[in-house]
Scaffold this motif. Structure first.
Motif, PDB file in Angstrom:
ATOM      1  N   ASN A  49       0.772  -1.286  -0.035  1.00  0.00           N
ATOM      2  CA  ASN A  49      -0.038  -0.188  -0.085  1.00  0.00           C
ATOM      3  C   ASN A  49       0.745   1.061  -0.017  1.00  0.00           C
ATOM      4  N   LEU A  50       1.927   1.227   0.842  1.00  0.00           N
ATOM      5  CA  LEU A  50       2.713   2.297   0.774  1.00  0.00           C
ATOM      6  C   LEU A  50       3.199   2.514  -0.439  1.00  0.00           C
ATOM      7  N   ALA A  51       4.111   1.531  -1.178  1.00  0.00           N
ATOM      8  CA  ALA A  51       4.773   1.456  -2.518  1.00  0.00           C
ATOM      9  C   ALA A  51       3.773   2.042  -3.396  1.00  0.00           C
ATOM     10  N   ARG A  52       2.442   1.817  -3.516  1.00  0.00           N
ATOM     11  CA  ARG A  52       1.472   2.322  -4.287  1.00  0.00           C
ATOM     12  C   ARG A  52       1.165   4.068  -4.063  1.00  0.00           C
ATOM     13  N   LYS A  53       1.274   4.392  -2.764  1.00  0.00           N
ATOM     14  CA  LYS A  53       1.056   5.718  -2.602  1.00  0.00           C
ATOM     15  C   LYS A  53       2.233   6.392  -3.113  1.00  0.00           C
ATOM     16  N   LEU A  54       3.369   5.839  -2.879  1.00  0.00           N
ATOM     17  CA  LEU A  54       4.926   6.456  -3.425  1.00  0.00           C
ATOM     18  C   LEU A  54       4.973   6.238  -4.943  1.00  0.00           C
ATOM     19  N   ASN A  55       4.251   5.549  -5.791  1.00  0.00           N
ATOM     20  CA  ASN A  55       4.052   5.440  -6.953  1.00  0.00           C
ATOM     21  C   ASN A  55       5.621   4.701  -7.297  1.00  0.00           C
ATOM     22  N   MET A  56       5.992   3.645  -6.430  1.00  0.00           N
ATOM     23  CA  MET A  56       7.169   2.990  -6.380  1.00  0.00           C
ATOM     24  C   MET A  56       6.992   1.360  -6.774  1.00  0.00           C
ATOM     25  N   ASP A  57       7.955   0.868  -7.371  1.00  0.00           N
ATOM     26  CA  ASP A  57       7.589  -0.533  -7.625  1.00  0.00           C
ATOM     27  C   ASP A  57       7.826  -1.224  -6.304  1.00  0.00           C
ATOM     28  N   PRO A  58       6.905  -2.269  -5.831  1.00  0.00           N
ATOM     29  CA  PRO A  58       7.010  -2.583  -4.403  1.00  0.00           C
ATOM     30  C   PRO A  58       8.189  -3.641  -4.141  1.00  0.00           C
ATOM     31  N   LEU A  59       8.716  -4.079  -4.928  1.00  0.00           N
ATOM     32  CA  LEU A  59       9.945  -4.853  -4.964  1.00  0.00           C
ATOM     33  C   LEU A  59      11.149  -4.110  -4.661  1.00  0.00           C
ATOM     34  N   GLU A  60      11.121  -2.900  -5.312  1.00  0.00           N
ATOM     35  CA  GLU A  60      12.286  -1.878  -5.310  1.00  0.00           C
ATOM     36  C   GLU A  60      12.025  -1.190  -3.884  1.00  0.00           C
ATOM     37  N   PHE A  61      10.682  -1.196  -3.293  1.00  0.00           N
ATOM     38  CA  PHE A  61      10.548  -0.493  -2.146  1.00  0.00           C
ATOM     39  C   PHE A  61      11.179  -1.127  -1.011  1.00  0.00           C
ATOM     40  N   ARG A  62      10.906  -2.412  -1.182  1.00  0.00           N
ATOM     41  CA  ARG A  62      11.377  -3.525  -0.118  1.00  0.00           C
ATOM     42  C   ARG A  62      13.072  -3.498  -0.205  1.00  0.00           C
ATOM     43  N   ARG A  63      13.517  -3.473  -1.207  1.00  0.00           N
ATOM     44  CA  ARG A  63      14.954  -3.748  -1.412  1.00  0.00           C
ATOM     45  C   ARG A  63      15.671  -2.402  -0.537  1.00  0.00           C
ATOM     46  N   LEU A  64      14.786  -1.340  -0.982  1.00  0.00           N
ATOM     47  CA  LEU A  64      15.517  -0.041  -0.169  1.00  0.00           C
ATOM     48  C   LEU A  64      15.352  -0.056   1.325  1.00  0.00           C
ATOM     49  N   ASN A  65      14.373  -0.816   1.868  1.00  0.00           N
ATOM     50  CA  ASN A  65      14.073  -0.616   3.264  1.00  0.00           C
ATOM     51  C   ASN A  65      14.450  -2.213   3.896  1.00  0.00           C
ATOM     52  N   ALA A  66      14.632  -3.294   3.448  1.00  0.00           N
ATOM     53  CA  ALA A  66      14.636  -4.444   4.143  1.00  0.00           C
ATOM     54  C   ALA A  66      16.272  -4.514   4.779  1.00  0.00           C
TER      55      ALA A  66
END
Lengths: 758, 296
Positions: A373-390
């Protein structure tokens, strides 16, 4: 180092006995004079028992005992099958003068046949003084709510923790998202229900043959509940038809023991499926609030979590599950500022307790849905969003519970991305889907998970190896084979280290009279913990044998080594004598006879994280609400794999369990009466063989330095990320956020209609 | 554990009917897949059973001289599915037969038992309603025939007297040269499940592509399986179109009387009726050789 057995697919040691039907499970044990136990279950969800009259039941021919709360020791005990001290509340009596959920035990009967026992139940007259029924945590926590357990305010447990300054973190964020997620009551559905056979041996010791994951903890808890010392109790775990956490608990054995103590007879107490699904154990339903602050570049700065867990009528593992959720919360996506609040609430519903992943499935559904949901609001690919933060390689657990010395998460994500053709599908599905009735989507989720119960529980495993005179061996285990393949992998380790064949090893597990202490099958710990104990014992054993061989060949042990069953001269590589022949010569020896018996124990010094990811491709029928899974990819870093076929089997089962959580399984309770609506396998929608989608399993083999062979956990992890991966694929397909599991067709269809109609 | 007090296994229908006449409290057991569950759950105890297993008269599938297809009441779902006659004459019925339960259940459950049990979710009912099947009921006094539609009286209640046996199902074969049928079972699982909604449509198509006639039946949509005659009237003589399909779905939903239960809400069931009636009609139309491009 090249291994002969470890890392190889070998046949299960119990394969033949199981496929030929010879393997004995509890109910296969028949004894002369055996009686059948049955439990009278409460027809109301909350009441004091004013009066019980068992006269008519006792008078029925064939009835040997009828017991009520007045006939059992008045000792509260904790049913959670953990080591001492109890990790949860001592709130359970073998029978009580109060019932706390519909299906709670009121009385028990032992009779010559099942039919007579059932008839006797109907003759027991009970007068109830009904109390208000509290089904939801909201009701139970309301001001002035009646207390289900006196003096608790219906709070089974609560705790909180924080690091940094979470409010400052939110203030510094560009964007803050706060959401609520809900997860259902799930039940284990082990093929074998809870069942035990109790009897007194010739010395009047209590023998308990039971379907359990925790033989030693069970013996300890029974010794307390019945005020007997451990010498007086022998617990035998034969073959077990599945546990999944539901049998990491003392559910019915003390009650059965009282029937045996009253009658002096063997008593078989076997739950029916309908009984199991009410009076067994369930997975906690939860309400989880997550709030996360991110920068506009997608970097997470602060996160808070609040969880309400409904533990039902008794604690079971209770708040220990929320402790586990809390310990996993901060490590997956480490942020500078975080806070956690958790509460476990008593209600008048069936008892929620341990179930595969011990809360991580609930946490992961909420967290991984929230991430998408966060990635969607940020208009980011959810996989990339995880890579950034995991969590990254070498990064430390901010709370210090876990170690991160073998890291495969990034590779799991990369492998899933490649296998599922993620990038192409994300683009093409989104472009194609707008006007179609059947919409395709792809989603993913990932996890990190513990390998032992350390440091939440006192960790220990042990093993004994005894060489027979001919060089075959008996391996005595305290760890519990419950279908997962424990006995097979432990035998592989003995074969590997001692230098004998797999077929030369007989495994005995578990009989508390002869096997060494082990805390049992939970926390995905056995191969990691007991595997190390077996390895230590096997190495000891080999060293003793080599030592003896050195005497035979008039050399020193350092000059010898064992290769493929032979003791060889290390320098020349010449084969001198087989291991088996050496053992033979040691036993039948005039000058210096000796035996080879090795015992070893292992305590945990750390708790390594395993990692994994699930990718899901789905098709959503927007006309019927059905979610069809086209394919699932399940990728795991469990360190080194010790038996590939068993490992893959573990993943298959876990994926199906996760799929049920995501799409169809939920135990439904009447909010007014507390009645369980669907305590049968027709109405509880567990997948059948026909519902199984295409599944691809892959392993990312890191090497965990603290594991016997670089191995980490795999027992529970495969069930964890399946539901959120499916949920995120549905989000990709439809653009609609489902924040409550399972995504039943009804839930999906009605929400999609609402989204269209506004 | 099943509490059978007495089991009678007659060799002929005559013997069975005589015995039933004298033991009106007896329960008839065919495949037993419904009855044994009730007995296990102790909804019945100390039961007197009459087994129909040896009654050859209740077996077999054949075409009668008048052109109707006769299916013996003891024919199993697997037999319906595998019958070359059913596959040739009523292919959709052969397919519908294996939506029920799972293979093991289909091997023992009988079509007669499925109807006499009176369940609103009976998987054979919608298809047989759409085919206007008639039931042959016999007792010691004689034989009578009722339409399946009239046979259903209410939830779990059917027009079968205590001394009567259902001996056969008679299905008038569609005479139109372009006809087709379809049964859509909507359930939560692909096997071992009861239908949340069942819809069957039998449809005949004119040479020009108009629907000449369609019969639409629903299961689990009202207290008994039902026909949707208003929806049928709407489609007769018409070409299929998206608008028409929407109206048919809505009309069928208006004729149905689904209720809310913990298994599914009324709102959800109504949505399914709308959607599935239209989908089933399109599939039956296509099976009849009609050409309709579904936007799905």
């Amino acid at each position: 180092m090249k291994h002969q057995y470890v890392g190889k697919t070998v046949p299960r040691v119990d394969a033949v006995s199981k496929v030929t039907g010879k393997a004995r499970f509890v109910a296969d044990f028949q004894m002369p004079g055996m009686l059948y136990g049955k439990v009278l279950r409460s027809p109301v969800a909350h009441a004091r028992i004013k009066r019980i009259d068992t006269g008519k039941a006792k008078a029925l021919p064939g009835v040997k005992a009828v017991i009520t709360w007045e006939d059992v020791p008045r000792i509260p005990y904790c049913t959670a099958g953990h080591p001492y001290p109890d990790s949860s509340r001592r709130d359970t009596y073998i029978l009580d003068n109060k019932v706390r959920f519909m299906g709670d035990a009121v009385a028990a009967v032992a009779a010559e046949t099942r039919e007579i026992a059932e008839d006797a139940l109907k003759l027991i007259e009970v007068e109830y003084e009904e109390l208000p029924v509290l089904v939801s945590p909201e009701e139970a926590l309301a001001e002035g709510a009646v207390e289900i357990h006196e003096g608790t305010k219906n709070i089974c447990g609560q705790h909180q923790f924080a690091q940094g300054d979470v409010e400052a973190g939110f203030a510094a964020s560009d964007y803050v998202l706060e959401e609520e997620f809900r997860t259902p009551i799930i039940t284990h559905c082990s093929l074998e229900t809870h069942v035990s056979l109790t009897y007194l041996d010739e010395n009047d010791r209590l023998v308990v043959i039971t379907s359990t994951q925790v033989p030693f903890n069970l013996r300890r808890i029974m010794s307390q509940a019945l005020e007997m010392n451990m010498k007086q109790i022998r617990v035998i775990k034969p073959h077990v038809g599945g546990g999944f956490g539901g049998k990491a608990e003392v559910v019915q054995e003390p009650l059965n023991a009282v029937l045996t103590l009253k009658t002096g007879k063997p008593v078989l107490l076997e739950y029916t499926r309908e009984e199991e699904m009410v009076a067994g154990r369930t997975r906690h339903s939860t309400v989880i609030k997550l709030k996360t602050g991110v920068t506009k570049e997608g970097r997470m700065l602060a996160q808070s979590m609040k969880i309400i867990s409904n533990t039902g009528a008794y604690a079971g593992h209770g708040h220990a599950v929320v402790y586990s959720i809390g310990s996993h919360f901060a490590v997956h996506y480490p942020v500078p500022h975080f806070s956690f609040e958790g509460i476990s609430v008593y209600t008048n519903i069936p008892v929620a307790s341990a179930m595969r992943s011990y809360g991580a499935s609930q946490l992961n559904f909420a967290m991984e849905s929230h991430m998408d949901n966060l990635a969607r609001k940020l208009n980011m690919d959810p996989l990339e969003f995880r890579r950034l933060n995991a969590i990254k390689e070498g990064e430390k657990d901010p709370m210090g519970y876990f170690v991160n010395n073998s890291y495969g998460l990034a590779e799991c994500l990369a492998k899933g991305e490649e296998l599922s053709n993620w990038k192409t599908k994300r683009e093409t599905f989104a472009a194609a889907g707008a006007n179609q009735k059947r919409k395709k989507g792809i989603g993913m989720a990932c996890y990190c998970y513990e390998t032992t119960a350390y440091c939440g529980a006192e960790e220990m495993s042990a093993a004994i190896i005894r060489m027979n005179e001919d060089g075959t061996a008996v391996l005595y285990l305290g760890s519990a084979e419950i279908g997962q393949g424990n006995d097979t992998v432990m035998a592989q380790i003995v074969a590997e280290e001692v230098g004998i064949g797999l077929e030369d090893i007989h495994v005995i597990g578990v009989d508390t009279d002869v096997c060494p202490y082990d805390i049992g099958a939970y926390a995905s710990r056995q191969l990691y913990m007991c595997g190390m104990a077996v390895k230590k014992a096997a190495v000891k054993c080999r060293e003793m044998i080599v030592d003896f061989a050195a005497q035979l060949f008039d050399t020193i042990p350092a000059n010898l080594e064992v290769r493929q069953g032979w003791i060889c001269d290390k320098l020349s590589g010449n084969r001198l004598i087989t291991v088996k022949e050496t053992v033979w010569k040691a036993h039948y020896n005039m000058d210096r006879p000796r035996t080879f018996v090795a015992e070893a124990y292992h305590g945990a010094k750390c708790n390594p994280l395993s990692y994994g990811a699930v990718f899901a491709e789905v098709e959503v029928d927007t006309g019927t609400g059905k979610v069809d899974i086209i394919k699932l990819w399940s990728i795991h870093d469990c360190g080194k794999v010790v038996n590939p076929q068993l490992a893959e089997g573990q993943v298959h089962g876990g994926v199906l369990m996760g799929m049920g959580f995501g799409l169809s399984e939920q135990l439904l309770i009447d909010p007014q009466t507390g009645r369980t609506y669907n305590n049968n396998l027709l109405d509880y929608k567990m997948a059948t063989m026909m519902d199984i989608p295409e599944l691809e399993v892959a392993f990312v083999e890191t090497s965990e330095p603290s594991g016997a062979y670089g191995n980490k956990s795999l027992g529970e992890p495969p069930c964890i990320s399946v539901a959120p991966a499916i949920r995120n694929a549905v989000l990709n397909a439809t653009g609609v956020e489902f924040n409550e599991a399972p995504l039943t067709p009804e839930r999906v269809l009605l929400k999609l209609k609402k989204a269209v109609n506004g | 554990m099943y509490g059978v007090k007495q089991l009678f296994v007659p060799a002929t229908v005559k013997e069975a009917l005589e015995w039933l006449h004298q033991n009106p409290q007896a329960k008839v057991i065919a495949g037993g897949t419904d009855l044994l569950l009730k007995m296990r759950n102790q909804a019945m105890r100390e039961v007197v059973l009459v087994s129909l297993h040896k009654l050859k008269e209740l077996e077999g599938i054949e075409i009668l001289p008048d052109g109707t297809l006769r299916i013996g009441a003891m024919v199993t779902f697997t037999q319906v599915n595998r019958s070359s006659l059913v596959r040739e004459k009523l292919p959709f019925l052969a397919e519908a037969a294996v939506t029920m339960g799972g293979p093991q259940i289909q091997n023992v459950a009988t079509i007669g038992g499925n109807l006499c049990n009176g369940a609103v979710s009976a998987d054979s009912a919608p298809s047989l309603l759409a085919l206007e099947a008639r039931l042959v009921l016999e007792n010691r006094e004689g034989t009578r025939e009722v339409s399946l539609e009239d046979f259903y009286l209410g939830p779990g209640r059917v027009d079968l007297k205590e001394d009567e046996l259902l001996t056969a199902i008679k299905i008038p074969l569609p005479r139109h040269n372009k006809w087709g049928g379809y049964y859509y079972k909507y359930s939560m699982r692909r096997a071992m499940d009861i239908s949340t909604l069942g819809c069957a449509v039998v449809c005949a198509v004119e040479a020009g592509g108009q629907v000449s006639q369609a019969r639409i039946a629903l299961g689990t949509a009202a207290p008994t399986p039902i026909r949707c005659r208003q929806a049928e009237a709407l489609v007769a003589g018409r070409f299929l179109s998206p608008d028409l399909l929407i109206r048919i779905g809505e009309t069928a939903a208006g004729e149905a009387k689904p209720r809310s239960s913990w298994r599914a809400s009324k709102e959800f069931r109504l949505e399914l009726i709308k959607e599935l009636t239209a989908r089933t009609l399109v599939q039956a139309y296509q099976n009849a050789g009609g050409e309709y491009r579904d936007e799905n």
